[in-house]
Design a protein around this motif. Structure first.
Motif, PDB file in Angstrom:
ATOM      1  N   SER A  28     -13.160 -11.447   1.363  1.00 13.52           N
ATOM      2  CA  SER A  28     -13.676 -10.015   1.511  1.00 13.52           C
ATOM      3  C   SER A  28     -13.041  -9.300   2.908  1.00 13.52           C
ATOM      4  O   SER A  28     -13.028 -10.009   3.797  1.00 13.52           O
ATOM      5  N   VAL A  29     -12.508  -8.073   2.588  1.00 12.61           N
ATOM      6  CA  VAL A  29     -11.532  -7.653   3.823  1.00 12.61           C
ATOM      7  C   VAL A  29     -11.811  -6.216   3.977  1.00 12.61           C
ATOM      8  O   VAL A  29     -12.065  -5.609   2.961  1.00 12.61           O
ATOM      9  N   ILE A  30     -12.268  -5.876   5.246  1.00 17.11           N
ATOM     10  CA  ILE A  30     -12.470  -4.476   5.798  1.00 17.11           C
ATOM     11  C   ILE A  30     -11.104  -4.076   6.483  1.00 17.11           C
ATOM     12  O   ILE A  30     -10.718  -4.927   7.568  1.00 17.11           O
ATOM     13  N   LEU A  31     -10.365  -3.110   6.141  1.00 14.96           N
ATOM     14  CA  LEU A  31      -9.375  -2.408   7.047  1.00 14.96           C
ATOM     15  C   LEU A  31      -9.870  -1.435   7.842  1.00 14.96           C
ATOM     16  O   LEU A  31     -10.185  -0.183   7.291  1.00 14.96           O
ATOM     17  N   ILE A  32      -9.571  -1.180   9.038  1.00 15.01           N
ATOM     18  CA  ILE A  32     -10.341  -0.162  10.026  1.00 15.01           C
ATOM     19  C   ILE A  32      -9.200   0.821  10.616  1.00 15.01           C
ATOM     20  O   ILE A  32      -8.099   0.064  11.029  1.00 15.01           O
ATOM     21  N   GLU A  33      -9.248   1.827  10.159  1.00 15.94           N
ATOM     22  CA  GLU A  33      -8.028   2.947  10.785  1.00 15.94           C
ATOM     23  C   GLU A  33      -8.756   3.994  11.578  1.00 15.94           C
ATOM     24  O   GLU A  33      -9.675   4.679  11.323  1.00 15.94           O
ATOM     25  N   LYS A  34      -8.181   4.197  12.789  1.00 12.35           N
ATOM     26  CA  LYS A  34      -8.921   5.265  13.693  1.00 12.35           C
ATOM     27  C   LYS A  34      -8.568   6.768  13.238  1.00 12.35           C
ATOM     28  O   LYS A  34      -9.580   7.607  13.394  1.00 12.35           O
ATOM     29  N   ASN A  35      -7.298   6.716  12.465  1.00 15.56           N
ATOM     30  CA  ASN A  35      -7.027   8.199  11.930  1.00 15.56           C
ATOM     31  C   ASN A  35      -7.668   8.294  10.782  1.00 15.56           C
ATOM     32  O   ASN A  35      -8.084   7.396  10.020  1.00 15.56           O
ATOM     33  N   ASN A  36      -7.742   9.505  10.177  1.00 13.30           N
ATOM     34  CA  ASN A  36      -8.370   9.769   8.806  1.00 13.30           C
ATOM     35  C   ASN A  36      -7.434   9.644   7.742  1.00 13.30           C
ATOM     36  O   ASN A  36      -7.717   9.861   6.633  1.00 13.30           O
ATOM     37  N   ILE A  37      -5.984   9.156   8.001  1.00  8.59           N
ATOM     38  CA  ILE A  37      -5.262   8.902   7.075  1.00  8.59           C
ATOM     39  C   ILE A  37      -4.412   7.461   7.078  1.00  8.59           C
ATOM     40  O   ILE A  37      -4.246   7.037   8.239  1.00  8.59           O
ATOM     41  N   ILE A  38      -4.183   6.879   6.010  1.00  3.35           N
ATOM     42  CA  ILE A  38      -3.478   5.657   6.119  1.00  3.35           C
ATOM     43  C   ILE A  38      -2.001   5.518   6.373  1.00  3.35           C
ATOM     44  O   ILE A  38      -1.432   6.381   6.165  1.00  3.35           O
ATOM     45  N   GLY A  39      -1.723   4.375   6.899  1.00  3.96           N
ATOM     46  CA  GLY A  39      -0.318   4.262   7.216  1.00  3.96           C
ATOM     47  C   GLY A  39       0.147   3.920   8.631  1.00  3.96           C
ATOM     48  O   GLY A  39       1.421   3.350   8.864  1.00  3.96           O
ATOM     49  N   GLY A  40      -0.590   4.429   9.602  1.00  2.00           N
ATOM     50  CA  GLY A  40      -0.209   4.070  11.056  1.00  2.00           C
ATOM     51  C   GLY A  40       1.155   4.876  11.510  1.00  2.00           C
ATOM     52  O   GLY A  40       1.578   5.727  10.847  1.00  2.00           O
ATOM     53  N   ALA A  41       1.589   4.297  12.881  1.00  2.00           N
ATOM     54  CA  ALA A  41       2.659   5.239  13.427  1.00  2.00           C
ATOM     55  C   ALA A  41       3.969   5.231  12.398  1.00  2.00           C
ATOM     56  O   ALA A  41       4.919   5.935  12.512  1.00  2.00           O
ATOM     57  N   CYS A  42       4.201   3.883  11.538  1.00  2.00           N
ATOM     58  CA  CYS A  42       5.327   3.426  10.459  1.00  2.00           C
ATOM     59  C   CYS A  42       5.344   4.828   9.658  1.00  2.00           C
ATOM     60  O   CYS A  42       6.522   5.282   9.426  1.00  2.00           O
ATOM     61  N   ILE A  43       4.554   5.273   9.027  1.00  2.00           N
ATOM     62  CA  ILE A  43       4.242   6.388   8.013  1.00  2.00           C
ATOM     63  C   ILE A  43       4.404   7.648   8.485  1.00  2.00           C
ATOM     64  O   ILE A  43       5.055   8.653   8.071  1.00  2.00           O
ATOM     65  N   HIS A  44       3.812   8.036   9.852  1.00  2.00           N
ATOM     66  CA  HIS A  44       3.422   9.361  10.298  1.00  2.00           C
ATOM     67  C   HIS A  44       4.383   9.659  11.259  1.00  2.00           C
ATOM     68  O   HIS A  44       4.803  10.790  11.301  1.00  2.00           O
ATOM     69  N   THR A  45       4.676   8.886  12.425  1.00  2.00           N
ATOM     70  CA  THR A  45       5.668   9.279  13.489  1.00  2.00           C
ATOM     71  C   THR A  45       6.900   8.348  13.592  1.00  2.00           C
ATOM     72  O   THR A  45       7.406   8.714  14.485  1.00  2.00           O
ATOM     73  N   ILE A  92       6.482  10.885   3.051  1.00  2.00           N
ATOM     74  CA  ILE A  92       5.197  10.363   3.348  1.00  2.00           C
ATOM     75  C   ILE A  92       4.208  10.504   2.682  1.00  2.00           C
ATOM     76  O   ILE A  92       3.236   9.699   2.503  1.00  2.00           O
ATOM     77  N   ARG A  93       3.882  11.672   1.707  1.00  2.00           N
ATOM     78  CA  ARG A  93       2.965  11.726   0.615  1.00  2.00           C
ATOM     79  C   ARG A  93       3.183  10.621  -0.288  1.00  2.00           C
ATOM     80  O   ARG A  93       2.100   9.919  -0.696  1.00  2.00           O
ATOM     81  N   THR A  94       4.383  10.231  -0.706  1.00  2.00           N
ATOM     82  CA  THR A  94       4.472   9.334  -1.722  1.00  2.00           C
ATOM     83  C   THR A  94       4.076   7.976  -1.084  1.00  2.00           C
ATOM     84  O   THR A  94       3.245   7.066  -1.668  1.00  2.00           O
ATOM     85  N   GLU A  95       4.281   7.502   0.083  1.00  2.00           N
ATOM     86  CA  GLU A  95       4.115   6.314   0.926  1.00  2.00           C
ATOM     87  C   GLU A  95       2.633   6.225   1.049  1.00  2.00           C
ATOM     88  O   GLU A  95       2.054   5.049   0.632  1.00  2.00           O
ATOM     89  N   ILE A  96       1.710   7.214   1.397  1.00  2.00           N
ATOM     90  CA  ILE A  96       0.464   7.086   1.517  1.00  2.00           C
ATOM     91  C   ILE A  96      -0.073   6.907   0.158  1.00  2.00           C
ATOM     92  O   ILE A  96      -1.040   5.994   0.039  1.00  2.00           O
ATOM     93  N   ASP A  97       0.182   7.484  -0.852  1.00  2.00           N
ATOM     94  CA  ASP A  97      -0.384   7.121  -2.313  1.00  2.00           C
ATOM     95  C   ASP A  97      -0.124   5.697  -2.703  1.00  2.00           C
ATOM     96  O   ASP A  97      -1.063   5.165  -3.261  1.00  2.00           O
ATOM     97  N   VAL A  98       1.240   5.197  -2.245  1.00  2.00           N
ATOM     98  CA  VAL A  98       1.240   3.757  -2.427  1.00  2.00           C
ATOM     99  C   VAL A  98       0.580   2.941  -2.029  1.00  2.00           C
ATOM    100  O   VAL A  98      -0.030   1.896  -2.424  1.00  2.00           O
ATOM    101  N   ILE A  99       0.536   3.066  -0.771  1.00  2.00           N
ATOM    102  CA  ILE A  99      -0.271   2.299   0.112  1.00  2.00           C
ATOM    103  C   ILE A  99      -1.884   2.225  -0.318  1.00  2.00           C
ATOM    104  O   ILE A  99      -2.517   1.233  -0.360  1.00  2.00           O
ATOM    105  N   ARG A 100      -2.408   3.566  -0.412  1.00  2.00           N
ATOM    106  CA  ARG A 100      -3.800   3.462  -0.961  1.00  2.00           C
ATOM    107  C   ARG A 100      -3.951   2.930  -2.254  1.00  2.00           C
ATOM    108  O   ARG A 100      -5.090   2.178  -2.353  1.00  2.00           O
ATOM    109  N   GLU A 101      -3.060   3.178  -3.031  1.00  2.00           N
ATOM    110  CA  GLU A 101      -3.117   2.439  -4.429  1.00  2.00           C
ATOM    111  C   GLU A 101      -3.444   0.808  -4.268  1.00  2.00           C
ATOM    112  O   GLU A 101      -3.842   0.165  -4.867  1.00  2.00           O
ATOM    113  N   HIS A 102      -2.375   0.236  -3.332  1.00  2.00           N
ATOM    114  CA  HIS A 102      -2.372  -1.285  -3.023  1.00  2.00           C
ATOM    115  C   HIS A 102      -3.566  -1.515  -2.488  1.00  2.00           C
ATOM    116  O   HIS A 102      -4.261  -2.829  -2.881  1.00  2.00           O
TER     117      HIS A 102
END
Length: 479
Positions: A28-45, A92-102
Motif C-alpha cells: 500500500s503506497v501513498i504519494l505526497i505532492e506539495k503542489n496541486n499537480i503531479i510531475g515535479g520539477a521534471c515535468i513543469h520547470t 506537459i499536458r500529455t505527460e501529466i495524463d500519462v503519469i496520472r494514469e500510471h
C-alpha cells in the motif's frame, strides 16, 4: 491516522518509480505532492519544458536544414516565446495524463500538501485548510530541488532570472548573460544562440561541463562559439545589478563589465528539504539541502530512503527513475541487478552530447592503459544525409583486454546512439563485437564499427612496435 506500507514524498521521476515499484510488489503506497499537480520539477520547470523548448527551437529555426542547405530559410526575429512555449504546454499536458494514469492503474493513492515529519514513521500532510497524519513502515524522500538563489542577488523574475522564472518571460530578450556553465546553463545558451539572441556564458572553471570528456567539450565549445556564444571561462561574477536604463550588468572579479537585456543565473540547485522538519527524525541535510545515502539509497535511518536530485549528482531524470525503483526493491527484499557506473549521461545542448563509462582523464588518473577509436560523422553516409559533419563518436578501449571502457558522442542523435555502447559495456563486450557486427546502412550506428576499426588499428600498431627504446642493431650479412 492512516497506516500504509510506504509513503513517497515528491511526484517527480524518482518518486513516481519508487511508488509504482512498491505498488507492484503488493504494498500500500501513498504519494505526497506539495503542489496541486503531479510531475515535479521534471515535468513543469525542468527536463520536459527545456527539452520541448529545444525541439521547438530546432524546428522553428531550421538549424539542421540550414547546415544541410547552406542557408537559413527562417527569419529568427519572427519567432516569439509563445511559439516556443505552445509546444511545451502540449507535451506537459500529455505527460501529466500519462503519469496520472500510471498511478491510478497501480493503485497508488495521491495526497496533496506539504510533508512534515512528526517522527521516524509518521508524517503530517499540511494543506491550507486541513492536516492529515500518515504512518508508514518505509518512507522515500524524493522531493527534488529548486534553483539556488543566493541572498546577494536580487531576482526580479523579469531581468534577473533563474531557470524556473525564465519559462515565464513575456518575451524573448535580444541579449542575455548566462551565469553558470553546467548542464542547464549550457543547454539554454545553445537554445538562445540558435534563436539569434546574443549570449554571453560565464563559467568559473576553465571548461564547460568538466565531468565530461575534454575532447567532446572542446568540440562543443567550438560549435557554440560558431553559433555566436561568447564564452567567458575562468571568470567569476562579483556583482549583478539592474541599471537605470533597464539593462542588467554583471561585474567580474577581473573587473570586466558585461551588459545585456536579461541575466539567467544557473549555478547549482538546492535540495527541497528545508520545510520537512528533518531534525525531528535525526536527519541533517548538507549546506545545499541534499541528503547523504548509502549504495541502497538508505539515509542514516534504515527505513527512510532518499532518491533523485535531492541526493545530488548526477541529478538526471533517467538516473532518478532507477534510484526510485532500486530503493523500493531494497526496502522489500526484491532482488535487483543494476549497474550505476554505467548510467548514461545525456546533455541536450546544440549539438547534443552523451557519455557512458570512464573519461580519458579518469582512466589516466587510475593508471589504466587504453586506446581511443574515433569515428567522425563526416565519414558516415548518414551524417552527410543529416547535414551534420561535426559529430563524433569515441570508444575508449583497454589495451590488453580490448574491453570497452567508455563511449562518448557529440552530434545528432548522440543521446540515442550511446545506448548501443552502454549495452555492450554492461555485457563486458570488447571492441571485436563492433568489428564483427553488421550495422544497417546508412545509419549513425555505423560510427561504432568505424571507431572500433580505428581503435583496433591503433592497438595493432602499438602491439607490433618494439618494446625496447634501444635502436635495433643491424645484422651485417657476411660479417
Amino acid at each position: 491516522m492512516k497506516h500504509v506500507n510506504m509513503v513517497v514524498i515528491g511526484s517527480g521521476p524518482a518518486g513516481q518509480k519508487a511508488a509504482i515499484q512498491a505498488a507492484k510488489l503488493g504494498k500500500s503506497v501513498i504519494l505526497i505532492e506539495k503542489n496541486n499537480i503531479i510531475g515535479g520539477a521534471c515535468i513543469h520547470t525542468g527536463t520536459i519544458p527545456s527539452k520541448a523548448l529545444r525541439e521547438s527551437v530546432l524546428q522553428l529555426t531550421g538549424i539542421h536544414q540550414s547546415t544541410l542547405n547552406n542557408h537559413n530559410p527562417v527569419n529568427k526575429s519572427d519567432i516569439t516565446l509563445d511559439d516556443l512555449i505552445f509546444r511545451c504546454h502540449q507535451v506537459i499536458r500529455t505527460e501529466i495524463d500519462v503519469i496520472r494514469e500510471h498511478m491510478q492503474r497501480n493503485g497508488v493513492e495521491m495526497i496533496w500538501g506539504e510533508a512534515h515529519f512528526k517522527d521516524q514513521h509518521t508524517i503530517d500532510v499540511v494543506r491550507p485548510s486541513a492536516c492529515e497524519t500518515i504512518e508508514a513502515d518505509h518512507i522515500v524522500i524524493a522531493s527534488g530541488t529548486t534553483p539556488a538563489r543566493p541572498s546577494t542577488i536580487t531576482f526580479d523574475n523579469e531581468r534577473v532570472l533563474d531557470s524556473d522564472s525564465f519559462l515565464r518571460l513575456p518575451a524573448l530578450p535580444k541579449s542575455i548573460i548566462i551565469v553558470g556553465g553546467g548542464v542547464i546553463g549550457t543547454e539554454y545558451a545553445c537554445m538562445m544562440a540558435a534563436l539569434g539572441i546574443r549570449v554571453v556564458l560565464v563559467e568559473a572553471r576553465p571548461m564547460l561541463l568538466e565531468f565530461a570528456d575534454s575532447e567532446i567539450i572542446e568540440a562543443l565549445q567550438y560549435r557554440m562559439r560558431a553559433m555566436g556564444v561568447t564564452l567567458r571561462l575562468n571568470e567569476r561574477v562579483d556583482d549583478i545589478r539592474v541599471l537605470p536604463d533597464g539593462l542588467v550588468q554583471a561585474t567580474m572579479q577581473s573587473g570586466k563589465h558585461i551588459r545585456a537585456d536579461s541575466l539567467l543565473y544557473c549555478i547549482g540547485r538546492q535540495g527541497a528539504t528545508a520545510k520537512m522538519d528533518l531534525d525531528k527524525v535525526g536527519l541533517t541535510p548538507d549546506s545545499r539541502g541534499r541528503l547523504k545515502v548509502n549504495e541502497h539509497y538508505q539515509t542514516e535511518i534504515p527505513h527512510i530512503y532518499a532518491v533523485g536530485d535531492v541526493i545530488g549528482f548526477p541529478a538526471l531524470a533517467s538516473t532518478s527513475m532507477e534510484q526510485g525503483r532500486l530503493a523500493s526493491c531494497h526496502a522489500y527484499g526484491e532482488p535487483t541487478c543494476s549497474i550505476p557506473e554505467l548510467f548514461p549521461v545525456g546533455i541536450y545542448s546544440i549539438p547534443e552530447i552523451s557519455m557512458v563509462g570512464k573519461t580519458e582523464a579518469a582512466l589516466t588518473d587510475e593508471g589504466i592503459p587504453y586506446e581511443a577509436g574515433v569515428a567522425q560523422y563526416r565519414e558516415i553516409a548518414r551524417g552527410q544525409l543529416l547535414g551534420d559533419e561535426g559529430g563524433m563518436l569515441k570508444l575508449l578501449i583497454h589495451e590488453q583486454t580490448r574491453q570497452i571502457l567508455g563511449v562518448h558522442a557529440i552530434g545528432t542523435g548522440a543521446t540515442e546512439l550511446i545506448h548501443i555502447g552502454q549495452a555492450v559495456m554492461a555485457l563486458k563486450g570488447t571492441v571485436d563485437y563492433f568489428i564483427n557486427n553488421v550495422f544497417n546502412y546508412p545509419t549513425l550506428a555505423e560510427c561504432y564499427k568505424v571507431a572500433a576499426l580505428n581503435g583496433s588499428n591503433k592497438l595493432r600498431l602499438l602491439q607490433s612496435s618494439p618494446t625496447s627504446l634501444e635502436t635495433p642493431k643491424l645484422k651485417i650479412v657476411g660479417a
